[in-house]
Design a protein around this motif. Structure first.
Motif, PDB file in Angstrom:
ATOM      1  N   ARG A  75      -9.826  -2.938  -8.409  1.00 13.86           N
ATOM      2  CA  ARG A  75      -8.847  -3.533  -7.501  1.00 13.86           C
ATOM      3  C   ARG A  75      -9.538  -3.915  -6.208  1.00 13.86           C
ATOM      4  O   ARG A  75     -10.478  -3.254  -5.771  1.00 13.86           O
ATOM      5  N   TRP A 126      -4.102  -3.324 -10.097  1.00 10.93           N
ATOM      6  CA  TRP A 126      -5.321  -2.896 -10.788  1.00 10.93           C
ATOM      7  C   TRP A 126      -5.477  -3.738 -12.054  1.00 10.93           C
ATOM      8  O   TRP A 126      -4.502  -4.099 -12.698  1.00 10.93           O
ATOM      9  N   SER A 127      -6.716  -4.030 -12.407  1.00 11.05           N
ATOM     10  CA  SER A 127      -6.973  -4.786 -13.637  1.00 11.05           C
ATOM     11  C   SER A 127      -8.097  -4.125 -14.428  1.00 11.05           C
ATOM     12  O   SER A 127      -8.925  -3.407 -13.868  1.00 11.05           O
ATOM     13  N   ALA A 128      -8.087  -4.399 -15.709  1.00  8.19           N
ATOM     14  CA  ALA A 128      -9.112  -3.835 -16.589  1.00  8.19           C
ATOM     15  C   ALA A 128     -10.451  -4.498 -16.303  1.00  8.19           C
ATOM     16  O   ALA A 128     -10.521  -5.690 -16.012  1.00  8.19           O
ATOM     17  N   ASP A 129     -11.504  -3.723 -16.382  1.00  4.85           N
ATOM     18  CA  ASP A 129     -12.866  -4.226 -16.274  1.00  4.85           C
ATOM     19  C   ASP A 129     -13.553  -3.885 -17.586  1.00  4.85           C
ATOM     20  O   ASP A 129     -13.997  -2.746 -17.784  1.00  4.85           O
ATOM     21  N   ILE A 172     -11.199   0.360 -14.386  1.00  2.00           N
ATOM     22  CA  ILE A 172     -10.202  -0.466 -13.722  1.00  2.00           C
ATOM     23  C   ILE A 172     -10.702  -0.792 -12.319  1.00  2.00           C
ATOM     24  O   ILE A 172     -11.438  -0.021 -11.729  1.00  2.00           O
ATOM     25  N   LEU A 195      -2.008   0.776 -17.189  1.00  2.00           N
ATOM     26  CA  LEU A 195      -2.142  -0.394 -16.312  1.00  2.00           C
ATOM     27  C   LEU A 195      -0.788  -0.997 -15.961  1.00  2.00           C
ATOM     28  O   LEU A 195      -0.621  -1.553 -14.877  1.00  2.00           O
TER      29      LEU A 195
END
Length: 97
Positions: free
Chosen positions: A32, A21-24, A30, A15
């Motif tokens: 976005r 992009w972010s963690a889900d 990930i 990451l």
């Protein structure tokens, strides 16, 4: 071939190299959001991503509303985030210049 889920250290490292992009955590993937000038630009982007995804046999989960594309990458065969997601995210980012 078994696809391996990334561990926490691998996730953090990946990451860090994927700004935007972010963690889900809920879906273990990930995500976005991409915003474009209009629907035609957004749809054109989705078409380019579709070609990349088909070539790699790894397909995003996404939604499109007018100029916005929301995308989630996760690997169902691995039960979560894998290197396949990271590689596809990097290819998608390369489309943006």
């Amino acid at each position: 071939m078994t696809i391996r889920r990334l561990n926490e250290a691998e996730r953090a490292l990946a990451l860090a190299d994927l700004p935007g992009w972010s963690a889900d955590a809920e879906r273990d993937g990930i995500r976005r959001r991409f915003v474009f000038a209009d629907f035609i630009e957004a749809f054109g982007f989705m078409t380019k991503v579709a070609l990349l995804a088909e070539k790699s046999d790894h397909h995003p989960e996404w939604t499109n509303v007018w100029n916005r594309v929301d995308m989630l990458l996760t690997t169902h065969d691995a039960g979560g985030l894998s290197q396949r997601d990271i590689a596809l995210a990097a290819e998608i980012d390369a489309l943006l210049g």
